[in-house]
Design an enzyme around this catalytic site. Structure first.
Site: not given
Length: 438
Positions: A264, A267, A335
């Site tokens: 995850g 990037c 993210r």
């Protein structure tokens, strides 16, 4: 040298602080007034080990400052860095370059004298050409060069990566300003000469592609060992020993061969998708990377099923504790974290989910409806029918397992990061499941 850093997020703030620590004068610019206010109060809006001390030192010594209005900093800068976000564009997965283009327009109207404009953001091949075209359109008389200088910072180890990099990639096109641009970039990174860190000068498009290619290769390496882990479970092998056996081969290397719930972060997910879209656009599809993206997405979605498999029953009406929510330790970054797939799947199956993360719960609470956030790991495991280790924070490696067992309804532990040894857990009376360990 004088540096203007447009964007004070993760990349811009770390890069700006490190350049200031090299002795340059840096102004970090951001349109978000609340972020600038916090930074001017000495508050760091992200968690990155060592960054607070680095910022404090360089602000105190007058080399680092923060501003919402970057006009003066851009006008006087030797180098202006674009370090804004390039998230995946909704609908097609291409990188959203709207912030990059807006920054280029702003820079174009302000630069005076020769200025190197540096794209630090992760951008698709050809973005430097677009930035150059924007500046020439807005300010035809501008004296400048556009350079690509991608970042290779690992969250949780970013300062070390910046100051002791494997390489510094600098993309400069051969034109009238090329030699002056090389001189400016070499001076910016001159302190790294002591570490003999190589400055790799290439053309601009090559530099842009190096960043995507590096991230895609590492993502494929993670996905490869995750698939080997599934095979290990099927045949009764141990993925950690497999990883060690192949990682000792110098052609392969041991890094990024740790089986888990899928990658995850800020990037790998967006960069692999963006590279796939770019390759399709140019008629050169990247089948390996397409498969990597698909396999990783499916893997994260399947992790909740491992809890039911270990329990030997449905999670309906059961309490499941998640230890770790961020995509990796030593960051508060949520993210594309695996927890964003695991927690909703458990809740949808009827489980009650409670969780603890040392740094990520503030961000996680915005994203994980229905998850009850706890104050400690032991609070999270209280009354749980199963504990799932999602992120390998150091404090989870040294839990008082006897206490954990007493606090739980039943001693079931699903270790998605393989931080415990199966034989130890079985000896302590846990029903234990790791990844790819037979």
């Amino acid at each position: 040298m004088r540096v203007a850093m447009i964007g004070s997020g993760y990349v811009g703030l770390v890069s700006g602080a490190c350049f200031a620590d090299f002795g340059h004068t840096v102004v970090c610019i951001d349109k978000d007034p609340s972020k600038i206010e916090r930074l001017n109060r000495g508050e760091i809006p992200i968690f990155e080990p060592g960054l607070d001390d680095l910022v404090e030192t360089n602000v105190r010594d007058g080399r680092l400052s923060f501003s919402q209005d970057g006009a003066e900093a851009i006008r006087t800068a030797d180098a202006v860095f674009i370090a804004v976000g390039t998230p995946s564009r909704r609908g097609d997965g291409h990188a959203d370059l709207s912030y990059v283009h807006a920054a280029a327009e702003e820079i174009a109207g302000l630069i005076q004298g020769f200025t190197v404009v540096v794209t630090k953001s992760t951008v698709p091949v050809g973005t430097g050409d677009e930035v150059e075209a924007i500046i020439r359109r807005v300010n035809p008389d501008a004296d400048f060069a556009v350079v690509s200088n991608p970042e290779f910072l690992r969250e949780g180890a970013a300062i070390g990566d910046f100051k002791r990099p494997d390489r510094v990639v600098i993309g400069v096109n051969e034109d009238a300003a090329a030699e002056r641009a090389r001189t400016v970039m070499s001076e910016l990174y001159r302190p790294l000469n002591l570490n003999e860190s190589p400055l790799l000068f290439v053309n601009r498009r090559t530099s842009e592609l190096i960043k995507y290619a590096a991230n895609a290769f590492l993502a494929m390496k993670i996905t490869f060992i995750n698939e080997m882990a599934d095979l290990c479970e099927a045949v009764g092998a141990d993925v950690q020993q497999v990883a060690r056996g192949i990682g000792l081969d110098k052609r392969i290397g041991a890094k990024f061969l740790h089986a888990g719930p899928g990658y995850g972060g800020s990037c790998f997910p967006k960069d692999t998708i963006a590279l796939v879209r770019t390759a399709q656009q140019y008629g050169a599809p990247t089948r390996l990377i397409e498969a990597t993206v698909a396999v990783n997405d499916a893997r994260k979605q399947a992790m909740a099923g491992r809890v039911e498999k270990t329990l030997g029953a449905s999670v309906q009406g059961k309490t499941v504790a998640l230890l770790g929510l961020t995509f990796k330790p030593n960051t508060d970054d949520m993210r594309d974290a695996p927890s964003l797939d695991i927690a909703p799947a458990l809740i949808a199956a009827g489980a009650r989910v409670q969780a603890f993360d040392p740094e990520g719960m503030h961000e996680a609470a915005k994203l994980l409806d229905g998850v009850e956030m706890k104050d400690s790991a032991y609070d999270a495991v209280q009354g749980a029918d199963a504990v799932v280790i999602v992120t390998e924070w150091d404090q989870f490696r040294a839990l008082d397992l006897d206490r954990v067992k007493l606090l739980m309804n039943q001693p079931v532990l699903v270790d998605l990061r393989n931080i415990y040894r199966p034989e130890d857990m079985q000896r302590r009376g846990f029903r234990y499941s790791g990844i790819g360990r037979g």
